[in-house]
Design an enzyme around this catalytic site. Sequence first.
Site, PDB file in Angstrom:
ATOM      1  CG  ASN A   4      -1.648   1.363   1.352  1.00 55.94           C
ATOM      2  OD1 ASN A   4      -2.612   1.613   0.644  1.00 55.94           O
ATOM      3  ND2 ASN A   4      -1.178   2.245   2.232  1.00 55.94           N
ATOM      4  CD  GLU A   5      -1.495   5.573   0.289  1.00 58.27           C
ATOM      5  OE1 GLU A   5      -0.867   6.085   1.238  1.00 58.27           O
ATOM      6  OE2 GLU A   5      -2.675   5.873   0.015  1.00 58.27           O
ATOM      7  CB  CYS A   6       5.618   0.962  -0.759  1.00 61.48           C
ATOM      8  SG  CYS A   6       5.148   0.346   0.872  1.00 61.48           S
TER       9      CYS A   6
ATOM     10  CB  SER B  30      -2.693  -0.338  -4.113  1.00 58.43           C
ATOM     11  OG  SER B  30      -3.909   0.357  -4.245  1.00 58.43           O
TER      12      SER B  30
END
Length: 821
Positions: A440-442, A473
Site C-alpha cells: 500500500n502506497e510504497c 496500490s
Amino acid sequence: MAPRILSLDGVWYLRGFKPGEGEKKGAYKEDYKTDGWIKARVPGVVHLDLLENGLIPDPFYGLNEEKVRWVEEMEWWYRREFDLPEDIVNMDAVEIHFMGLDTFATIWLNGVKVGETDNMFIPWVFDVKKLVKPGRNVIAIKFAPPTKTLEEIKAREEKMKRVFLPPRAYGRKAQYSFGWDWAPRLPTSGIWRSVKLIAYNTARLGHIAALPVKVTKEEADMRVEAEVYAIREVEARITFELSYGEERYDKVVQLRLEPGYNEVRTSIRVPKPKLWWPHGYGPQNLYQFKVKLEGEGELLDEKSTRVGIRSIELVQEPDEEGKSFIFKINGVPIFCKGANWIPADSFLPRVTREKYEALLNMVVEANMNMLRVWGGGIYEDDVFYDLCDEKGIMIWHDFMFACAAYPEKSWFIENVKREVEEVVKRLRNHPSIVLWCGDNECEWAESGRVISHRIIPDICARLDPTRPYWPSSPYGGKDPNSPHEGDRHSWDVWHGWLDYDGYTHDPARFVSEFGIQSPPDMETIEAFTAPEDRWFFSKVMEYHNKQPHGNERIFWYLIMHYRIPRDLEELVYWAQVNQGEGLKTGIEHWRRRKFRTSGCLIWQLNDCWPVVSWSLIDYYLRPKASYYIVKRAFSPILVSLVKEGESVSVYIVSDKLVDMNGKLEFMVQDVNGNIFYREAIDVKVPANSSIRVMSKDLKDLPISDRTTQYLLARLLVGDKVVSENVLFLERVKHLKLPKPNIKAEVKKVDPKGLRFLVRIRTDKYAKAVKLKLMGIKAKFSDNYFDLLPNTVKEVIVEVEEPTSEEEIRRKLTVTSIYTVE
C-alpha cells in the site's frame, strides 16, 4: 497411523519484567515458580489479559490509550505446563507449531532454548523430539518489547522514508498497531494464534493446493500439489481427489519420499466445471479437495479443504483515455463495488467468527462484491477467506507493507521471502482472492523496488500462476497515482480539501481508495466518553480522531453543504449523511463511466476501535448513515442524474448480465408534491453497461425556484420501480425543506416477533429519514432515505429478541432533516 495433535491453547500464565530481567531471574527454567503470575488466555495478547485481570483500564475509553503505553515497554513472559503420554513421545517426530507469535519471541522447552521468532504473520514450527518427555513438560516464551526492539534495529540500519512511527518498518509486525490516522498506538505482544504439538510416524502432509490453471466452460485443468515432510526414505502413495456432490475426480501418485521436504505435483481434469462467481453474477460453487498420504501399509496423514474453479484476467489495453484496468471473472467483465478492509480490532484475538460473519454479511447486503485487504494490517484468519468464498466477495489482497520504504538487506529480504511463501501457500486455494498486490502506497512514497517488483512477483508466479499480480496500490504509468492507467487513490477530495463534487472530474480507471470522514453512532460515542466530553471538539473527541485536525475537517465539509448543527447529536446525524452523499457522488460518477472506470473501493469499511474515521460501519458494528446511502448507490440497477454544464442527463447503469426493457419517468417536482413537468420514455438497457438515456437543457424545464424544486427520475419494469433518484440544484443548506408530517405503521410479519414491516409515509419531502428503535438492537433493510411527498416506503426491521408490535411502535423514532419549521 495418522498424526497425533495436542492443542496447547487455553490457560497459560503471564508476567511482565523490565527488559532483560526475566532471563536473569530464570523465568525459562523448568523449576521456576510462577507465584504472582496472572492467568492468560491463548490465543491472546498481553493487553487483553491485563484488562481481564483488572490491571489496566479499557484502552479504548477516553484518553486511556496513553495510560497503557507502559505495556509496550515491558518484556512479557508466558509459561504453561502440559503432560505427554509415552506413546506420543516415542513417535518418530514431535513438533510444536505456533500459528502466530507477536512478534519478537524466544521459546524454551523444559529449560532448553528452542528458537526465536521475528515475524507475527507466519507459523513457526520447531522440532522438539529430543526435548519432550513423558509426563510433565514446561514451555516458556519471552516477548521482547516491540517498539524498543525495532528502535534498536533502526539505529543500526539505513534511514529510509516512512510515515507514522518510523521504526515500525524494520519488523514484520502489523503496521497499524503502532498508530495510524484511524488507529490507536497499541502495539501488542503475545501468542495471538493457536499453538499445537504434532507427533507423527514416517511422514506428514504440509500445504495442499488445487489451482485452476486453465478454465473453460467445457473443462478445467487443475494443478494439484502437496507438501510432504518425511522422517526417512519411504515408498508412498498420494491420492488427490476433487469432488462436487456425487462427482469425483482423482489422481494417484506413487513415489519414493526423500528425508525432509518433498513436493508432489500432478493435474486433474474436471469436465464441465461448476464455476465460482462473484456475488451478483452467479453461484459460489465450491469443490471439496482431499489429499491422502499412505505409506508402509497405513494411512499416514489426510487433509482437506474447499476450492473454487474460476478464471481471472486483469485486462489492461490501450484506449482513448490511457489504459483499461478491468477484472474479468470467467470471461465476464466485472465492475468492482466495495471497500477497504482493515483489521476488525486493535486486539486481534477478539475478532471472532461471528464478527467476521456480521461484517461480511453487511458487505453483501450493501451490494458490494469486492474488499481490498489493506497492506498495513494482517493476513486474516482462515475463516475470513472461507466466508468470502461462500458469499462471493472478491478480495484484492495487499501484502503487509504500507506507506514506507522497507529495508532491502539480506536479513530482511529472507524474512520477507518466507512470509510471502507461507501466505501464498496458505491462501491460494481461496477463489475469492482475485489479485495479489505488493503493498500500500510504497511506490507512491518512492520506496525501493526489490520487494514489490522482484521478490513477491517471483514467488507468486511460481506458487500461484492463477492470479494477476500488481506491484503496489496505487500504481500505474510514470505517475504511480495516475488517473489514466492502473489503480488510483482519489484523495483530492478530503486530503486535498476539494469539495466532493470534485469526484466528478476524476477519470480514474480503477479507484482503490476514496473516502470522507464522519463520527460514529451516538451510542458508540457514549461508550468512550464521559458526559462532559460529549462535544465535537473536546479533547477526548479529538483524540478519537487520529487524523490531525480531522474533526475540524469534518465540520468544514459539513457546513459546505448543511447548516450549522445545534448539538452533537445533530452534528453526528448530518455529518454521516454528508459523508454518504459525498461517497454517492463519487460512486455514481464512476459507475456512469463503466468500464472506462471499472471499480471503486471506499476507504474504509470498518474500524479497529471506537473512533471518528472514514468507516461505513463503526467498531460496534453500527452502520452509519453512509452505509445505507452507499448500499443504494451500489444497487445492481442504478438511475443516476447528473448536471452537466447547463443541462441534466439521466443514466441507467446495469450490472445484470441480460438486457432489460423498461420505462423511464422524468419529473420536475417540489417539496410539497406539486408536479411541474412529467415525461416517460421506453428504454432498453444493454447487459452489464452504463447508458445515457436522456439529456435536458435546464432552461427548457419549468424550474422557477431551485430552493424547493428538484428533478426526479425513476425506472420501472412493468409496474415495479427498480431504481429512482433525485437531484437538487442547490446545496441542502440553501433549500427550503419544510418540516414533514411523517407517519409510520408497524406490522409483525414473523410469528416469533423477530421481523416487522414498517410503512412510512409523508406529506412533504423528507430528507434523510432516520429510523431508530430506542433501547432495542435492530437491523433495518433501509435507512437514512429521502421520502418523496405522498409516497410510501416499506422497511423490514429485524430484532434479536421476540418483541410485540406495540413495543416496536412505542420505541420507534422517525427523524428527518428540514430547514423550515
